[in-house]
Design a protein around this motif. Sequence first.
Motif, PDB file in Angstrom:
ATOM      1  N   PHE A  45     -38.675   2.395  65.504  1.00 22.80           N
ATOM      2  CA  PHE A  45     -37.937   3.640  64.413  1.00 22.80           C
ATOM      3  C   PHE A  45     -39.099   4.640  63.939  1.00 22.80           C
ATOM      4  O   PHE A  45     -40.217   4.447  64.008  1.00 22.80           O
ATOM      5  CB  PHE A  45     -37.763   2.441  63.124  1.00 22.80           C
ATOM      6  N   ASP A  46     -38.506   5.606  63.366  1.00 22.90           N
ATOM      7  CA  ASP A  46     -39.219   6.854  63.232  1.00 22.90           C
ATOM      8  C   ASP A  46     -39.829   6.487  61.728  1.00 22.90           C
ATOM      9  O   ASP A  46     -41.224   7.110  61.548  1.00 22.90           O
ATOM     10  CB  ASP A  46     -38.364   8.134  63.165  1.00 22.90           C
ATOM     11  N   VAL A  47     -39.102   6.010  60.732  1.00 21.03           N
ATOM     12  CA  VAL A  47     -39.862   5.505  59.683  1.00 21.03           C
ATOM     13  C   VAL A  47     -39.001   4.293  59.210  1.00 21.03           C
ATOM     14  O   VAL A  47     -38.071   4.128  59.468  1.00 21.03           O
ATOM     15  CB  VAL A  47     -39.322   6.624  58.488  1.00 21.03           C
ATOM     16  N   VAL A  48     -39.747   3.355  58.581  1.00 17.43           N
ATOM     17  CA  VAL A  48     -39.248   2.202  57.999  1.00 17.43           C
ATOM     18  C   VAL A  48     -39.313   2.546  56.294  1.00 17.43           C
ATOM     19  O   VAL A  48     -40.543   2.779  55.994  1.00 17.43           O
ATOM     20  CB  VAL A  48     -40.333   1.110  58.336  1.00 17.43           C
ATOM     21  N   ILE A  49     -38.528   1.885  55.730  1.00 13.91           N
ATOM     22  CA  ILE A  49     -38.291   1.981  54.130  1.00 13.91           C
ATOM     23  C   ILE A  49     -38.215   0.382  53.853  1.00 13.91           C
ATOM     24  O   ILE A  49     -37.361  -0.118  54.245  1.00 13.91           O
ATOM     25  CB  ILE A  49     -37.064   2.867  53.804  1.00 13.91           C
ATOM     26  N   LEU A  50     -38.969   0.032  53.000  1.00 17.45           N
ATOM     27  CA  LEU A  50     -39.181  -1.238  52.504  1.00 17.45           C
ATOM     28  C   LEU A  50     -39.217  -1.454  51.143  1.00 17.45           C
ATOM     29  O   LEU A  50     -39.812  -0.696  50.303  1.00 17.45           O
ATOM     30  CB  LEU A  50     -40.615  -2.112  52.881  1.00 17.45           C
ATOM     31  N   VAL A  75     -44.616   3.984  57.310  1.00 17.13           N
ATOM     32  CA  VAL A  75     -43.826   2.976  56.409  1.00 17.13           C
ATOM     33  C   VAL A  75     -43.780   3.630  54.668  1.00 17.13           C
ATOM     34  O   VAL A  75     -44.623   3.983  54.331  1.00 17.13           O
ATOM     35  CB  VAL A  75     -44.739   1.410  56.344  1.00 17.13           C
ATOM     36  N   LEU A  76     -42.898   3.660  54.096  1.00 22.27           N
ATOM     37  CA  LEU A  76     -42.453   3.950  52.760  1.00 22.27           C
ATOM     38  C   LEU A  76     -42.066   2.760  52.035  1.00 22.27           C
ATOM     39  O   LEU A  76     -40.859   2.090  52.336  1.00 22.27           O
ATOM     40  CB  LEU A  76     -41.360   4.991  52.822  1.00 22.27           C
ATOM     41  N   LEU A  77     -42.994   2.505  50.858  1.00 22.46           N
ATOM     42  CA  LEU A  77     -42.218   1.292  50.102  1.00 22.46           C
ATOM     43  C   LEU A  77     -41.532   1.890  49.026  1.00 22.46           C
ATOM     44  O   LEU A  77     -41.995   3.055  48.322  1.00 22.46           O
ATOM     45  CB  LEU A  77     -43.470   0.830  49.519  1.00 22.46           C
ATOM     46  N   LEU A  78     -40.302   1.027  48.619  1.00 15.42           N
ATOM     47  CA  LEU A  78     -39.577   1.603  47.501  1.00 15.42           C
ATOM     48  C   LEU A  78     -39.287   0.618  46.577  1.00 15.42           C
ATOM     49  O   LEU A  78     -38.934  -0.423  47.046  1.00 15.42           O
ATOM     50  CB  LEU A  78     -38.065   1.911  48.426  1.00 15.42           C
ATOM     51  N   THR A  79     -39.717   0.569  45.377  1.00 19.71           N
ATOM     52  CA  THR A  79     -39.537  -0.353  44.547  1.00 19.71           C
ATOM     53  C   THR A  79     -39.698  -0.331  43.032  1.00 19.71           C
ATOM     54  O   THR A  79     -39.878   1.044  42.560  1.00 19.71           O
ATOM     55  CB  THR A  79     -41.071  -1.306  44.766  1.00 19.71           C
ATOM     56  N   TYR A  98     -45.278   5.544  48.803  1.00 26.37           N
ATOM     57  CA  TYR A  98     -44.889   4.803  47.578  1.00 26.37           C
ATOM     58  C   TYR A  98     -43.813   5.310  46.821  1.00 26.37           C
ATOM     59  O   TYR A  98     -44.152   6.414  46.031  1.00 26.37           O
ATOM     60  CB  TYR A  98     -45.881   4.139  46.836  1.00 26.37           C
ATOM     61  N   LEU A  99     -42.635   4.858  46.680  1.00 26.78           N
ATOM     62  CA  LEU A  99     -41.643   5.703  45.724  1.00 26.78           C
ATOM     63  C   LEU A  99     -41.051   4.657  44.802  1.00 26.78           C
ATOM     64  O   LEU A  99     -40.678   3.751  45.226  1.00 26.78           O
ATOM     65  CB  LEU A  99     -40.373   6.474  46.601  1.00 26.78           C
ATOM     66  N   VAL A 100     -41.171   5.017  43.376  1.00 27.15           N
ATOM     67  CA  VAL A 100     -40.494   4.100  42.589  1.00 27.15           C
ATOM     68  C   VAL A 100     -39.333   4.315  42.121  1.00 27.15           C
ATOM     69  O   VAL A 100     -38.643   5.642  42.020  1.00 27.15           O
ATOM     70  CB  VAL A 100     -41.477   4.285  41.125  1.00 27.15           C
ATOM     71  N   LYS A 101     -38.552   3.155  41.878  1.00 23.73           N
ATOM     72  CA  LYS A 101     -36.865   3.289  41.603  1.00 23.73           C
ATOM     73  C   LYS A 101     -37.038   3.395  39.962  1.00 23.73           C
ATOM     74  O   LYS A 101     -37.812   2.870  39.332  1.00 23.73           O
ATOM     75  CB  LYS A 101     -36.276   1.790  41.722  1.00 23.73           C
ATOM     76  N   LEU A 115     -42.647  11.797  56.606  1.00 21.63           N
ATOM     77  CA  LEU A 115     -43.627  10.853  57.270  1.00 21.63           C
ATOM     78  C   LEU A 115     -42.868  10.739  58.799  1.00 21.63           C
ATOM     79  O   LEU A 115     -43.859  10.486  59.661  1.00 21.63           O
ATOM     80  CB  LEU A 115     -42.890   9.377  56.731  1.00 21.63           C
ATOM     81  N   ALA A 116     -42.046  11.348  59.009  1.00 21.83           N
ATOM     82  CA  ALA A 116     -41.573  11.577  60.246  1.00 21.83           C
ATOM     83  C   ALA A 116     -42.177  12.518  61.063  1.00 21.83           C
ATOM     84  O   ALA A 116     -42.454  12.273  62.249  1.00 21.83           O
ATOM     85  CB  ALA A 116     -40.007  11.716  60.319  1.00 21.83           C
ATOM     86  N   ARG A 117     -42.539  13.452  60.331  1.00 23.84           N
ATOM     87  CA  ARG A 117     -43.290  14.653  61.152  1.00 23.84           C
ATOM     88  C   ARG A 117     -44.627  14.094  61.304  1.00 23.84           C
ATOM     89  O   ARG A 117     -45.450  14.508  62.410  1.00 23.84           O
ATOM     90  CB  ARG A 117     -43.494  15.922  60.150  1.00 23.84           C
ATOM     91  N   ARG A 118     -45.186  13.347  60.281  1.00 23.17           N
ATOM     92  CA  ARG A 118     -46.537  12.606  60.491  1.00 23.17           C
ATOM     93  C   ARG A 118     -46.650  11.818  61.799  1.00 23.17           C
ATOM     94  O   ARG A 118     -47.524  11.682  62.671  1.00 23.17           O
ATOM     95  CB  ARG A 118     -46.889  12.048  59.348  1.00 23.17           C
ATOM     96  N   GLY A 119     -45.335  10.956  62.029  1.00 23.76           N
ATOM     97  CA  GLY A 119     -45.288  10.361  62.986  1.00 23.76           C
ATOM     98  C   GLY A 119     -45.469  10.879  64.260  1.00 23.76           C
ATOM     99  O   GLY A 119     -45.867  10.583  65.650  1.00 23.76           O
TER     100      GLY A 119
END
Length: 224
Positions: A45-50, A75-79, A98-101, A115-119
Amino acid sequence: MKLLLVEDEVVVTHFIQKGIEAEGYDLHVAYDGRMGQALFDQQPFDVVILDVNLPGLNGFELCRYIKQHSPRQPVLLLTALDGLQDKENGFGAGADDYLVKPFAFRELLLRVRALARRGEAYAGLRHVLRVADLELDVNARTVRRAGQPIELTTREYSLLEYLMTNQNRTVSRVDIAEKVWNLNFDTNTNIIDVYVNYLRNKIDKPFGQKLLHTIVGTGYMMRG
């Protein structure tokens, strides 16, 4: 762009899914940590969102697993956890962002694209391990011997990468257990020997020269 979303809240999942698919991206969804782990093991995967609070395997644990097997996977943490300690735990697990809900979808999209560009930038730094005519491309996660592609499972790939990184050096079963399996070695299990045998059948058996050697009473060594 191909994305993996691991999120157990159906409303949040549908919100993200609608926006991502409107952008024309390919989104794969898992509703618990174990399912997310299985999807990650099956394809890149290009990016994983967790999400963090996941059933089965939480987001911190899954992030550690992903980074252990693919250190350059974005990896982006979503919480909803927005405390400083929570963020420290997230970045400590290897998360890249890290992105806050609650969040605006536009912000999520901007972070995912970054993040995809970084990858892609990492992928441009070609890193190939070689032992004789065996080649392992760390960025593409592909393996070839004598020009022929070799299909490996995620665990087989991780084992081979570790052995090739340490070529011409004996690595013990304890080393492998800690570095590849990330657990304490159980002397009553033969799982490492089983996977070494799987590798031999794929990288050595069809070819003339033996590269994966058993060092009796000590461990294993890759050498050409």
